[in-house]
Design an enzyme around this catalytic site. Structure first.
Site, PDB file in Angstrom:
ATOM      1  N   LYS A  52       0.937  -1.210  -0.087  1.00 40.82           N
ATOM      2  CA  LYS A  52       0.005   0.065   0.008  1.00 40.82           C
ATOM      3  C   LYS A  52       0.976   1.216   0.105  1.00 40.82           C
ATOM      4  O   LYS A  52       0.722   2.111  -0.506  1.00 40.82           O
ATOM      5  CB  LYS A  52      -0.987  -0.087   1.046  1.00 40.82           C
ATOM      6  N   GLN A  96      -4.386  -1.790   9.833  1.00 41.41           N
ATOM      7  CA  GLN A  96      -4.105  -3.057   9.184  1.00 41.41           C
ATOM      8  C   GLN A  96      -4.609  -4.138  10.184  1.00 41.41           C
ATOM      9  O   GLN A  96      -4.091  -3.980  11.434  1.00 41.41           O
ATOM     10  CB  GLN A  96      -2.722  -3.210   8.764  1.00 41.41           C
ATOM     11  N   ASP A 119     -10.803   2.515   4.663  1.00 42.04           N
ATOM     12  CA  ASP A 119     -10.916   1.357   4.445  1.00 42.04           C
ATOM     13  C   ASP A 119     -12.484   0.957   4.469  1.00 42.04           C
ATOM     14  O   ASP A 119     -12.919  -0.060   3.964  1.00 42.04           O
ATOM     15  CB  ASP A 119     -10.468   0.365   5.787  1.00 42.04           C
TER      16      ASP A 119
END
Ligand code: NAD
Length: 292
Positions: A52, A96, A119
């Protein structure tokens, strides 16, 4: 049968974003900024976050990676999120997952400012998405929609069977495919671990989205001729022939299923790459929304 190529498609999306970012820079404006939080040393999480951050650099985004040891406590992590929420130079925040057991993922997700929820896991984001309001879309389902769009696959009226009902993949995928929009307008059946007649369900599907995390679970005898098969699964399976010691397997038995399909995504090289493209689109959209 046509392969839905995540490498080509994600590159096309990244090129579009890169062009928009270059235009911002040319106007002397700051560029979108993604902040990623990584807790502990989970190998898969390290890989995901690294790609990412790398993608941000490729397309001209700023990125910040905040790493913490497994021992960080919940209050400390919530404090970090609060600081990022209040940092005007940060457009998107991603934490994450998974987090260590002593930290509530729900609390952490709910602490993120919904305007920076790239997200797409915050309950406010979910609510907006379900209501059909403008919203971020969880990155993996978003990537799948971008893939269907890129290949101009007509989805209206098709029967989609989604296997899996997680908050990050299965559930939003089912909702998005049922929306009165493109890609979407499908009749959707959501299957899960308690579904009794999964094979019969799959055999009725024009589109199968397999997101259950069981390597090669979907076999050829579960797929009707001409189906579109989207494989979300990513499982590390021990493989002594690989330098890493493991191979990545999807949820679909690709070799036997592919010949029956009209379209199919490979693993690796399919949905995983599109997930990052979805995240980058969300970050760009967050920037644009915050710049208004
Ligand atoms: P999860 O474990 O949270 O959810 C799995 C779902 O599958 C559950 O809803 C469960 O009910 C269902 N399920 C489990 N066994 C089943 C069975 N035998 N029959 C029918 N349904 C069953 O997983 P998740 O986070 O949604 O991830 C699913 C898979 O997708 C994993 O392999 C994960 O690594 C992968 N994943 C890939 C990406 C990507 O970018 N490609 C992103 C997220 C997750």
């Amino acid at each position: 049968m046509q392969i839905l190529d995540g490498k080509i498609t994600s590159q096309a999306i990244k090129d579009i974003i890169k062009g928009k970012v270059a235009a911002l820079s040319a106007q002397g404006k700051r560029t979108p900024h993604l902040a990623a939080i990584l807790v502990g040393n989970n190998g898969a999480s390290e890989t995901y976050v690294a790609s990412k951050v790398k993608t941000c650099a490729e397309i001209g985004f700023e990125s910040t990676l905040k790493r913490f040891p497994e021992t960080i406590n919940e209050a400390e992590l919530l404090q970090v999120i609060d600081e990022l929420n209040n940092d005007d130079a940060v457009d998107g925040i991603l934490v994450q997952l998974p987090l260590p057991k002593h930290i509530s993922e729900d609390k952490v997700i709910e602490a993120i400012n919904p305007d920076k929820d790239v997200d797409g896991f915050h309950p406010v984001t979910t609510g907006r998405m379900v209501a059909g309001l403008p919203s971020f879309i969880p990155a993996t389902p978003y990537g799948i929609l971008l893939m269907l769009e890129h290949y101009k696959i007509e989805t209206k009226g098709l029967h989609a069977v989604v296997i899996g009902r997680s908050n990050i993949v299965g559930k939003p995928m089912s909702i998005l495919l049922s929306r009165n929009t493109y890609p979407g307008n499908c009749t959707v059946t959501t299957c899960h671990s308690a579904t009794k007649n999964l094979k019969e369900m799959c055999l009725q599907a024009d589109i199968i989205v397999a997101a259950l995390g069981r390597p090669e679970f979907v076999k050829a005898d579960m797929v009707k001729d001409g189906a579109i098969v989207i494989d979300v699964g990513i499982t590390r399976v021990a493989d002594a022939t690989k330098k890493s010691g493991f191979a990545i397997k999807g949820d679909v038995a690709f070799n036997e299923v592919a010949p029956k399909c009209s379209y199919i995504t490979p693993v690796p090289g399919g949905v995983g790459l599109m997930t990052i493209a979805g995240l980058m689109m969300n970050t760009y959209n967050a920037y644009m929304m915050r710049s208004k």
